[in-house]
Design an enzyme around this catalytic site. Structure first.
Site, PDB file in Angstrom:
ATOM      1  N   LEU A  56      25.588 -16.621 -32.766  1.00  0.00           N
ATOM      2  CA  LEU A  56      25.567 -15.200 -33.111  1.00  0.00           C
ATOM      3  C   LEU A  56      25.918 -15.105 -34.597  1.00  0.00           C
ATOM      4  O   LEU A  56      26.788 -15.821 -35.087  1.00  0.00           O
ATOM      5  CB  LEU A  56      26.612 -14.422 -32.301  1.00  0.00           C
ATOM      6  CG  LEU A  56      26.263 -14.023 -30.870  1.00  0.00           C
ATOM      7  CD1 LEU A  56      27.490 -13.426 -30.192  1.00  0.00           C
ATOM      8  CD2 LEU A  56      25.103 -13.043 -30.827  1.00  0.00           C
ATOM      9  N   ASP A  57      25.245 -14.201 -35.310  1.00  0.00           N
ATOM     10  CA  ASP A  57      25.578 -13.988 -36.713  1.00  0.00           C
ATOM     11  C   ASP A  57      27.031 -13.539 -36.835  1.00  0.00           C
ATOM     12  O   ASP A  57      27.585 -12.943 -35.901  1.00  0.00           O
ATOM     13  CB  ASP A  57      24.674 -12.913 -37.321  1.00  0.00           C
ATOM     14  CG  ASP A  57      23.233 -13.382 -37.460  1.00  0.00           C
ATOM     15  OD1 ASP A  57      23.012 -14.605 -37.478  1.00  0.00           O
ATOM     16  OD2 ASP A  57      22.333 -12.522 -37.543  1.00  0.00           O
TER      17      ASP A  57
END
Length: 324
Positions: A56-57
């Site tokens: 996930l960013d």
């Protein structure tokens, strides 16, 4: 000249690592990378080995399955899993990164009706083509694309097909839109947001928030936050782990008798008796003994037998002890 005594540096206590196995469903907070979250969980559990099942960013929050110990052998099972996201879009603006961390500029006016929005969102459902963003972890000549993007270098990217299974409008207020999207692996929600903004005639859009709520059969309601885990006593924390085979529920299960179990754990192909329900050559199966203890992953051969693929090390060690 007399020798001077130098006080030795005190030895640091060696950190004890545990051979603990399982799957933790983490609710990743905003502002840290997936790898940083992984290292924190590894420390909290004092685990000897850990890995995550897809990044996930840093800006994104939500469900991040983390595998510990033997479960890391099966983490690839979730790399191709479908996912659900809750996203907040700001319409009429564009960002150099596709999200709130980039440089923002005005792209167009926002004059929309609900009917128009619903029609545009429906047009994205199905198989669509995306061009991966420059600010992504995709590799070019061994380096992530974002390393080139930070230097202002544009790399040509090949379009790829992804699938949008469901796309729903949750709220629309001014230039802010909240959507829920269920999509295939490889979907860039930042790119989807930009494409939706253009399709709406707003010139573009960017993400101001992104939260992942499902990964395959795992749901955010099953997850735990970092501060919750930090506050738990060790025994309670360990109870939060799901077994390694929870990653493999999409594969059919096969139960083996004691003789087949022994052969399997010696690395040999097993012939049965078991029912494969007409499974095809090359299909993966979950393997269990008569006590329903998970043994590992096998593969169906052309002869209808089962070849071991990835087995639980504890089970293999126990089999060796039983033989001696």
């Amino acid at each position: 000249m007399p020798c001077m005594l130098i006080n030795p540096r005190p030895l640091q206590p060696k950190r004890i690592r545990r051979n603990i196995s399982g799957v933790l469903l983490l609710d990743k907070p905003c502002g840290i990378s997936s790898n940083r979250a992984l290292q924190i969980i590894k420390r909290i559990f004092a685990a000897s080995k850990a890995g995550h099942t897809g990044t996930l960013d840093p800006m994104a929050t939500g469900l991040l399955p983390i595998c510990l110990g033997e479960a890391t052998k099966y983490s690839s099972a979730l790399l191709g899993a479908d996912k659900t996201y809750e996203a907040v879009l700001r319409l009429g603006y564009i960002s150099t990164t596709g999200d709130a961390e980039g440089e923002i500029s005005i792209a167009g006016d926002v004059k929309l009706t609900l009917l128009q929005v619903e029609a545009v969102l429906q047009s994205f459902i199905g198989t669509i083509t995306q061009i991966p963003p420059m600010y992504s972890a995709l590799k070019h000549q061994g380096k992530p694309l974002y390393t080139y993007a930070r230097k202002g270098v544009e790399i040509e990217r090949q379009p790829r097909k992804v699938t949008i299974y469901d796309l729903r409008l949750e709220t629309l207020a001014g230039d802010e839109m909240c959507i829920t999207v269920r999509c295939s692996t490889g979907t860039y929600v930042r790119t989807l947001a930009e494409d939706i903004g253009r399709a709406l005639g707003c010139g573009g859009a960017y993400l101001t928030a992104l939260r992942r709520s499902t990964v395959n059969n795992f749901d955010l309601s099953q997850s735990h936050a970092l501060d919750q885990l930090e506050a738990m006593p060790p025994l309670q924390r360990d109870i939060c782990l799901y077994p390694a085979d929870s990653l493999l529920h999409d594969f059919p299960a096969v139960m083996l008798d004691s003789a087949s179990v022994l052969l399997l754990l010696q690395g040999q192909i097993v012939t049965g008796p078991f029912s494969l329900n007409e499974l095809m050559e090359g299909e993966k199966v979950r393997l269990y003994d008569r006590e329903e203890s998970f043994l590992g992953l096998g593969e169906v051969t052309a002869q209808g037998e089962i070849a071991p693929k990835r087995l639980m090390a504890q089970k293999m060690s126990a089999a060796k002890i039983d033989q001696s």
